[in-house]
Design a protein around this motif. Structure first.
Motif, PDB file in Angstrom:
ATOM      1  N   VAL A   1     -27.831  -7.989 -59.527  1.00 33.01           N
ATOM      2  CA  VAL A   1     -27.807  -9.333 -60.108  1.00 33.01           C
ATOM      3  C   VAL A   1     -26.903 -10.242 -59.274  1.00 33.01           C
ATOM      4  CG1 VAL A   1     -26.968 -10.674 -62.083  1.00 33.01           C
ATOM      5  CG2 VAL A   1     -28.379  -8.647 -62.459  1.00 33.01           C
ATOM      6  N   LEU A   2     -25.748  -9.717 -58.871  1.00 35.39           N
ATOM      7  CA  LEU A   2     -24.825 -10.523 -58.070  1.00 35.39           C
ATOM      8  C   LEU A   2     -25.415 -10.829 -56.702  1.00 35.39           C
ATOM      9  CD1 LEU A   2     -21.349  -8.940 -58.904  1.00 35.39           C
ATOM     10  CD2 LEU A   2     -22.177 -11.198 -59.550  1.00 35.39           C
ATOM     11  N   ILE A   3     -26.052  -9.831 -56.083  1.00 37.53           N
ATOM     12  CA  ILE A   3     -26.640 -10.044 -54.758  1.00 37.53           C
ATOM     13  C   ILE A   3     -27.768 -11.082 -54.851  1.00 37.53           C
ATOM     14  CG2 ILE A   3     -28.049  -8.964 -52.951  1.00 37.53           C
ATOM     15  CD1 ILE A   3     -26.350  -6.437 -53.318  1.00 37.53           C
ATOM     16  N   ALA A   4     -28.595 -10.979 -55.912  1.00 37.37           N
ATOM     17  CA  ALA A   4     -29.705 -11.917 -56.068  1.00 37.37           C
ATOM     18  C   ALA A   4     -29.199 -13.348 -56.255  1.00 37.37           C
ATOM     19  CB  ALA A   4     -30.574 -11.503 -57.261  1.00 37.37           C
ATOM     20  N   HIS A   5     -28.016 -13.488 -56.854  1.00 39.78           N
ATOM     21  CA  HIS A   5     -27.460 -14.814 -57.132  1.00 39.78           C
ATOM     22  C   HIS A   5     -26.868 -15.449 -55.867  1.00 39.78           C
ATOM     23  CE1 HIS A   5     -25.873 -18.022 -59.489  1.00 39.78           C
ATOM     24  NE2 HIS A   5     -24.617 -17.690 -59.335  1.00 39.78           N
ATOM     25  N   HIS A   6     -26.615 -14.633 -54.843  1.00 40.91           N
ATOM     26  CA  HIS A   6     -26.030 -15.144 -53.600  1.00 40.91           C
ATOM     27  C   HIS A   6     -27.086 -15.161 -52.497  1.00 40.91           C
ATOM     28  CE1 HIS A   6     -22.400 -14.444 -55.881  1.00 40.91           C
ATOM     29  NE2 HIS A   6     -21.736 -15.153 -55.005  1.00 40.91           N
ATOM     30  N   ALA A   7     -26.715 -15.700 -51.367  1.00 43.20           N
ATOM     31  CA  ALA A   7     -27.657 -15.764 -50.250  1.00 43.20           C
ATOM     32  C   ALA A   7     -27.948 -14.351 -49.755  1.00 43.20           C
ATOM     33  CB  ALA A   7     -27.062 -16.618 -49.135  1.00 43.20           C
TER      34      ALA A   7
END
Lengths: 192, 192, 192, 192
Positions: free
Chosen positions: A125-131
């Motif tokens: 979820v965190l990776i998807a929210h970032h570039a």
């Protein structure tokens, strides 16, 4: 949204979890060393659970360190992780109550597995929210270490019906592997 | 006054509330899966209460995010909310002790209702302390969702005397509605 | 030294104190409203103790807000205050166990008195550490309100041997007086 | 890595430890002062443990104040310290249960010794991570005070088999020596 409150709340919950486990160490009635002998397995399981919760705090710290912001989905993914961690004192207590019988040891593994899954989901979820090329994404990659751990837990759960001590040895082994905080994130971060 | 300490103290109180509830999950004596069966409703009520407290933390986070400062009245409105949340472990325990009997399920609803009222009052105090056209005021508006929830709790409390399970279903339904953090505030905030 | 960690640690300790008191509310066995009747005085004493601890947090918040830095002596003066506050759950429990008998109600007053003294000492330590014309010094002055409260506690302790309920009424009265956060500090601070 | 979360998590854990110890003070059944007499040694051991945990928080605060950043090793050295501190409530309870018998008093010393060793290791890890001429390194030097305390604990543990009260006197003596926060660090820091 900033990440400050997610970190502060998680610190609070994990601090309470890691400390209430020690309440399982019931004060023995005798006053000599023999009175402590029945407490030894309880103590060892406390150490293992303390180390597991500490590993999660450590990795949580490293992961959030590589992140600039969170969204509503990340808040829930984090709460999902905290939910499974909050069950660690319960399964630790059940394992102790039954002297490392098969089913309690398996359930201990199920909670570790679910916490591992929740951590993995939170990470995605965190990776998807970032570039795509964010420090976290580059540092974690496909997270082979995390995924391998999940398979280790599944193996340990299955092995409880052969011998619960083999499962316990596997839990200890995974804990040792994770003991060292993830060097990938530290390396990928400038000044990390 | 800055909002940092109000947030930090609320995080601490909510972290303790959400974690001590798990102490209700008393370790069973048996070592097989059947020993867990009587724990199943206790576990489900733990999940529901965990989700409710988590929803309050989430909404608290979103609301304070839209606010720049607090005053003495806001401190007390927040403590009033924390007071009702601190009773959630007690009513959860009473519901479990009596296997979802009518009166305990009704009291569970009363605590949810009072927490909802306290949250609504806190929201109004914060809006009154800011300009009429503040991001929070624009985001929340008349807070139809919050007010509707209060009526749902009242309906659930009344319905316990028909069938407590209908009330429980209503509690679950309201939780699902709130599960998604309030998109109105996220939308109204620049970079939210 | 900055004041951030003193605030964070105090928030943590006060959050745990205010929440573990609710564990005194033992879940009753009956499932009807009559089962709650014996809990009513316990609940009321919980409310009173909750309000007292909340008042200390509130005043602590206001006082530290008016302060820029702390020294080693202030750390210990703060820990001294937290020590007496940590005894509030114990004396609340003793009062409940004995249905508001004279000696427990007196000891409740002793703990309130000692917490009040510790708060006063902490205040003086902070004022001494700052300039004579600091915002805190100007706001608090001779702290007539704080000193008067101490005399009220002494009177309430003495009156337990006449009638414990008079003492309880005095405790409630002092709580109401303190309920409103100290307007002197808010007024004396720019933008407070 | 910044030191903020290490501080926040440690504050949380130490806050829970210092507060759950008061749960050892079981509410007595009698309503007169005589009912409190058997609680007196329990209370005194609570005060001693409270002061010890408070000393660790104080020194932790001073030490981290002199530090700019932490690494993965420091996180684990800190968790190691928190682990031993988390055992303080357990050994305090055992000492009380057995009215200051030799073996429990010795184990109390072992936990103090291990916490002291863990603190010393943490200190060395932090110094190694900073420049040789860092404020912390200059302030602490060879840490004669810390090392001497460790020898005092060893002496106290040995002396339990002569007279546990001599050991208790030694524990109190070391606490008094540490009561004053380390002036070396305050002096060595600019504006400390």
């Amino acid at each position: 949204m900033g990440k400050g409150r997610l970190e502060a709340f998680s610190d609070g919950v994990i601090a309470v979890i890691i400390t209430i486990m020690v309440l399982e160490l019931k004060v023995p009635h005798g006053a000599d060393l023999r009175a402590l002998v029945p407490l030894l397995p309880v103590f060892l399981s406390y150490v293992l659970s303390f180390v597991y919760v500490a590993i999660y705090w450590n990795n949580h710290h490293h992961m959030l360190h590589a992140v600039q912001r969170v969204n509503g989905l990340a808040l829930w993914a984090n709460l999902h992780l905290l939910f499974w961690l909050s069950l660690v004192p319960f399964v630790t207590g059940w394992v102790n109550e039954n002297h490392f019988a098969a089913v309690p040891v398996a359930l201990y593994g199920v909670v570790l597995l679910m916490a591992g899954v929740a951590y993995y989901v939170f990470e995605r979820v965190l990776i998807a929210h970032h570039a795509e090329e964010s420090p976290l994404a580059r540092a974690v990659g496909k997270d082979l270490k995390g995924v391998t751990s999940l398979f280790m837990y599944v193996a340990a759960i299955a092995l409880t019906f052969v011998n619960p001590w083999v499962s316990c040895a596997l839990y200890v082994f995974v804990a040792i592997v994770w003991f060292i905080p993830d060097p990938r994130i530290e390396r990928a971060l400038p000044g990390g």
